[in-house]
Scaffold this active site. Structure first.
Site, mmCIF file in Angstrom:
data_model
loop_
_atom_site.group_PDB
_atom_site.id
_atom_site.type_symbol
_atom_site.label_atom_id
_atom_site.label_comp_id
_atom_site.label_asym_id
_atom_site.label_seq_id
_atom_site.Cartn_x
_atom_site.Cartn_y
_atom_site.Cartn_z
ATOM 1 C CG ASP A 43 -1.985 -1.208 1.272
ATOM 2 O OD1 ASP A 43 -2.209 -1.946 0.295
ATOM 3 O OD2 ASP A 43 -2.812 -1.125 2.077
ATOM 4 C CE LYS A 141 -4.002 -4.418 1.365
ATOM 5 N NZ LYS A 141 -4.768 -3.363 1.887
ATOM 6 C CB CYS A 186 -2.262 -2.943 5.239
ATOM 7 S SG CYS A 186 -3.869 -2.271 5.144
HETATM 8 C C1 VGL Z 1 -4.739 0.845 5.798
HETATM 9 C C2 VGL Z 1 -6.390 1.674 7.187
HETATM 10 C C3 VGL Z 1 -7.275 1.351 6.326
HETATM 11 C C4 VGL Z 1 -3.176 0.288 5.540
HETATM 12 C C5 VGL Z 1 -5.663 0.637 4.810
HETATM 13 O O1 VGL Z 1 -2.883 0.277 4.430
HETATM 14 O O2 VGL Z 1 -2.585 0.107 6.654
HETATM 15 N N1 VGL Z 1 -4.943 1.174 7.073
HETATM 16 N N2 VGL Z 1 -7.126 0.916 5.093
#
Ligand code: VGL
Ligand code: ZN
Length: 238
Positions: A43, A141, A186
């Protein structure tokens, strides 16, 4: 000084000098990723860096660290948080709820986030300075509207698979080095699910940054360590 003591001492000194001369260092040996290892980049998207919709403090600092690490890997997997509009993890989906509050959903407690990483928006794009031309797959995802997925392996019901474990296993990959954002969400969930799926797992701490909501960072390290996730630094890799 007693003769025997002096002789022992001399021997110890000369063998230490010999070790130093041979280039041996008392520092820990470097870890070398092999053909069965993969770098997982979680991410590293506009949404999670400065100027994004859910900025992680100093999130962009992971970019140069990951770019540099990538040279040591023959296998690289990139993930993207990839939500629908009106996603179940968005506070805006629930009248009267505010971001960073929690709520109970069908699969457990859910932190409610600002709208972030919506499919097809610039906010959901990978960071422009992330340079991973050799990356082989991008796993998206969190694309089911009713369910979140911090983990790149299993969605929040702990049942629905993204397919990543199967992909890695079919390619004979055994060891994962996890980096990216955010350490306590994540990255942590991906690392713990990777252990559950039977992989050897390292999290490269200085290639991650955290959200740290109510002590979530310390809690995440505690849980990851308990599950056998190894905590290393990018300098530990050869
Ligand atoms: C994430 C909060 C919401 C992350 C993703 O990538 O850690 N955190 N969605
Ligand atoms: Zn998300």
């Amino acid at each position: 000084m007693h003769t025997t003591t002096r002789r022992t001492l001399l021997k110890a000194v000369s063998s230490a000098a010999g070790l130093a001369a041979s280039g041996f260092s008392l520092a820990a040996a470097k870890i070398k990723p092999d053909a069965k290892s993969a770098l997982i980049v979680v991410d590293v998207q506009n949404c999670f860096v400065t100027g994004g919709t859910l900025p992680v403090k100093d999130g962009e600092a992971v970019v140069p660290v990951i770019n540099k690490l990538s040279a040591a890997f023959r296998n690289i997997v990139v993930t993207q948080d990839w939500h629908t509009p009106g996603h179940a993890s968005f506070a805006s989906t629930y009248p009267g709820k505010k971001a960073f509050e929690t709520t109970r959903l069908a699969f457990g407690t859910q932190v409610l986030w600002p709208d972030h990483c919506v499919q097809g928006t610039d906010d959901a794009n990978l960071h422009k300075d992330l340079k991973l031309p050799t990356a082989q797959i991008i796993i998206r995802k969190g694309f089911h509207k009713e369910m979140d997925s911090y983990s790149a392996f299993d969605e929040a019901d702990h049942k629905t698979a993204t397919g990543l474990a199967g992909y890695l296993k079919q390619r004979g990959i055994k060891t994962l080095y996890i980096t990216g954002l955010a350490t306590d969400f994540c990255v942590a969930w991906t690392a713990m699910d990777a252990r559950k799926a039977g992989f050897d797992v390292y999290v490269i701490e200085d290639a991650t940054r955290a959200i740290d909501l109510n002590g979530s960072l310390a809690a995440a390290w505690k849980q990851m360590t308990a599950k056998g996730v190894k905590r290393i630094q990018s300098a530990d890799l050869a």
